[in-house]
Scaffold this active site. Sequence first.
Site, short mmCIF file in Angstrom:
data_model
loop_
_atom_site.label_atom_id
_atom_site.label_comp_id
_atom_site.label_asym_id
_atom_site.label_seq_id
_atom_site.Cartn_x
_atom_site.Cartn_y
_atom_site.Cartn_z
N CYS A 95 3.25 1.07 -4.20
CA CYS A 95 2.36 0.24 -5.01
C CYS A 95 1.06 -0.06 -4.28
O CYS A 95 0.98 -0.97 -3.46
CB CYS A 95 3.06 -1.06 -5.37
SG CYS A 95 2.02 -2.15 -6.33
N CYS A 113 -0.33 -3.53 -4.83
CA CYS A 113 0.30 -4.62 -4.07
C CYS A 113 -0.13 -4.58 -2.60
O CYS A 113 -0.37 -5.61 -2.00
CB CYS A 113 1.82 -4.52 -4.09
SG CYS A 113 2.51 -3.86 -5.55
N ASP A 114 -0.17 -3.40 -2.02
CA ASP A 114 -0.30 -3.30 -0.56
C ASP A 114 -1.62 -2.69 -0.08
O ASP A 114 -1.97 -2.80 1.09
CB ASP A 114 0.84 -2.41 -0.01
CG ASP A 114 2.20 -2.96 -0.38
OD1 ASP A 114 2.33 -4.19 -0.45
OD2 ASP A 114 3.12 -2.16 -0.62
#
Length: 321
Positions: free
Chosen positions: A144, A147-148
């Site tokens: 992801c 997300c990261d």
Amino acid sequence: MSDTPIEDLVIVGSGPAGWTAAIYGARANLNPLVYEGAGSRTMIPGGQLMFTTDVENYPGFAEGIGGMDMMTEFKRQALRFDARVVTEDIVEADFSRRPFPMRSSGGREVLAKTVVLATGANARWLGVPGEERLAQSGGGVSACAVCDGALPFFRGQVIAVVGGGDSAMEEALYMTKFAGRVLVIHRRDELRASRIMQERALASEKIAFLWNRTVEEVLGDEVIAGLRLRDTVTGEISEVAVGGMFVAIGHDPNTAFLRGQIDLKENGYVRLPTPWRTETNVPGVFAAGDVMDDYYRQAVSAAGTGCMAALEAERFLAARE
Ligand code: NAP
């Protein structure tokens, strides 16, 4: 279980399908109970849209909307009509008798006259050596980018994105904001992504494509150092140095807790026996969104089927009570 109240409608999942079912169910006075999910390393309440930057194809948002903002609004709307929410998973269900007994990750027992399954799908991993270890240790492997990807760890690095679909293009484009260079690694010489996403990725000066390659191993001890690649045409093995890898190769439906209870397709998605109906092979159990949809997989189609499932649940109850 004898003191357990019997719910009219339990909704399992909290993506666009789950919240839409909750909005419709609440407005129909079914007092829905939503199990929105406990959250894990790969999934959080709100579902896949929580990992999506801009949703540009959901009608009604001419300028687009952030995925997380969109799911916050869905939930807010369901709460406005008094849907009740539990931040746990349903881990066990017995669909052989009604009301259906279920158990949550928090050990709660629940009995439901009708159930809407809307647990969606989860990111798939490659399953090659080094991948899981470096994903779990925060060593630069992720499924992801949204997300990261913004972590300082990835800034200015050469970043690999694996896959050739819309998700891979989206992740690659997103990573151009932070990475020095993005390498899209695809196992064929043709992308699966929609034309508009292909065009955007191909036009980016920061993105290069490594065609006909599979990742055989993720290299590096504490943090990712590179990838061992195989040419799918010549069989040639090569190595490329990277400072991060994002896997974007599709999803699997979250149906493990339903095995043996409900009819699933070979690929694990819930089978719906009747066209244009969301009822499963178990009367009173309905499925909506990505958990049953291996074809459209869109937020708007998920929301639409969430609406259908709640209306069918309402009619199911009305016909019996
Ligand atoms: P997808 O369309 O199924 O694409 C998966 C990609 O990963 C394919 O290119 C596939 O290769 C590759 N792949 C699968 N397994 C692999 C493996 N083991 N090793 C290497 N490569 C592998 O999945 P998706 O991109 O997640 O998209 C899913 C759905 O969501 C689609 O309907 C898509 O349109 C939608 N979506 C839309 C947007 C958007 O509009 N902004 C964004 C994200 C997703 P092959 O091509 O060779 O099969």
